[in-house]
Design a protein around this motif. Sequence first.
Motif, PDB file in Angstrom:
ATOM      1  N   ASN A 345       0.633  -1.198   0.009  1.00  0.00           N
ATOM      2  CA  ASN A 345      -0.062  -0.106  -0.104  1.00  0.00           C
ATOM      3  C   ASN A 345       0.876   1.327  -0.092  1.00  0.00           C
ATOM      4  OD1 ASN A 345      -2.357  -1.305  -0.069  1.00  0.00           O
ATOM      5  ND2 ASN A 345      -2.569  -1.501   2.091  1.00  0.00           N
ATOM      6  N   GLU A 346       2.122   1.122   0.586  1.00  0.00           N
ATOM      7  CA  GLU A 346       3.043   2.341   0.457  1.00  0.00           C
ATOM      8  C   GLU A 346       3.532   2.755  -0.647  1.00  0.00           C
ATOM      9  OE1 GLU A 346       3.041   4.456   2.716  1.00  0.00           O
ATOM     10  OE2 GLU A 346       2.161   3.535   4.447  1.00  0.00           O
ATOM     11  N   LYS A 349       0.517   4.528  -2.564  1.00  0.00           N
ATOM     12  CA  LYS A 349       0.314   5.630  -2.085  1.00  0.00           C
ATOM     13  C   LYS A 349       1.139   6.680  -2.903  1.00  0.00           C
ATOM     14  CE  LYS A 349      -1.566   5.011   2.538  1.00  0.00           C
ATOM     15  NZ  LYS A 349      -1.344   5.170   4.035  1.00  0.00           N
ATOM     16  N   ASP A 355       1.764  10.387  -2.169  1.00  0.00           N
ATOM     17  CA  ASP A 355       1.543  10.536  -0.601  1.00  0.00           C
ATOM     18  C   ASP A 355       2.256   9.295   0.320  1.00  0.00           C
ATOM     19  OD1 ASP A 355       0.513  11.636   1.805  1.00  0.00           O
ATOM     20  OD2 ASP A 355      -1.275  10.933   1.450  1.00  0.00           O
ATOM     21  N   GLY A 356       2.071   9.633   1.464  1.00  0.00           N
ATOM     22  CA  GLY A 356       2.508   8.124   2.326  1.00  0.00           C
ATOM     23  C   GLY A 356       4.238   8.322   2.538  1.00  0.00           C
TER      24      GLY A 356
END
Length: 406
Positions: A345-346, A349, A355-356
């Motif tokens: 997920n990172e 993102k 983002d992240g």
Amino acid sequence: MLATLVPLFYEDMSVASYCLYAQKENLYEHPHLLGAGKYDGAGSIVGIEVFDSVSEDDLVANCSIMIPINNISLFSNIEQQLTGFDGRIVLLVDQTIKPEESYNKRLLDLKSKGFKLAMKDLPLASIDDFKFMLNDFDLFLINSDAGDVVAQAKEFKKVVPNMDFCAENLHTKEEFYAAKDSGLFKIFEGTFFRVPINEKDTEVSPIKINYMKLMTVINQPDFNLSDVSNVIGQDPALSIELLKIANKLTVNSNIRSIAQATALLGQREIRRWLNTTLFNGLAAGKPNEITRLSLVRARFAENLAPVFDYAMRKDELFLMGLFSLLNLILDMPMEKALEQVGVSNEIKKALVEDDGIFSPQLEFLLSYEAGDWQEVSRLMVLHDIEMHDVYDAYVEALKWYGNMFI
């Protein structure tokens, strides 16, 4: 020191040249360099150490190499500083060099010694003053930031009809196609070749679907080595490449089977190797520079992991860099492209939403590749990063790419 290699393309998107962009000091730590001090030490060509770190064939695959030259470095011992790469060096002249006989004599001397010459950002109003010099130049760069490049080229063509032109700083595919369709340009430069695709949805070939399925499996936190070994064994090309890479990465092992290779390399190296190898397969038919940039970016991101305090997540940063142009490889929006290969997920993102926790690293990578040294300097100060760590990480990424893929 900071240094990067920026590609210039022919109209078929093969790489014509790489231009060296370099800076000796951090501008934010040495603000006097923002003024006339930027020429401190200009007698030596900043960044040529890059060429000491990688071989001629590994670096640019026989493309020409463009080196920026100013009025001070022009009179330095260029012949001694730029050895090797015979016939491939193009000296890129900036506006500190004036239309005077002393400059012209030095340029002609360098031309007689095998160097090629290029001029950039010359205003149309000044071209008559430089005309007596330009007859000996090989390339003329026209900057799109100064106005429509096609309109500029038509005017310049009246004065230097036999000159080859380069359209510089093309930011969009529309700008590239307009310059290309005009028939006035031989070479093209800019970020147009990596413009994100937001809406296009292209069908993917069956073999690429199989590659993406395998990538989805190996990018899970844990996977069965035996299952992956069996899949690789069914693909002769993958089998050959695995045995070659396994023997290269291990010493005196003489690996002879797929099962032995996967067992010796382990999950981490198998994941890294398969991702890069399958990525090359996905990129078949795309400009080679997209593949090279993705792989160098992946290794650069991994090398920078410790300076961003993410040493324990360097494998994720490698994948972030590797897949950062996946939308161009698959001709689909980034969000959908990442669904095909299975990433954390990172990573999603950073690449989809900017983002992240990995977003600052991605911003740094992109600024560095573009030679945006002011932004790179700002980010180094913000994240307390030493310049030599960044430079070493980049040069090692170039060497890694050469050793693994050339």
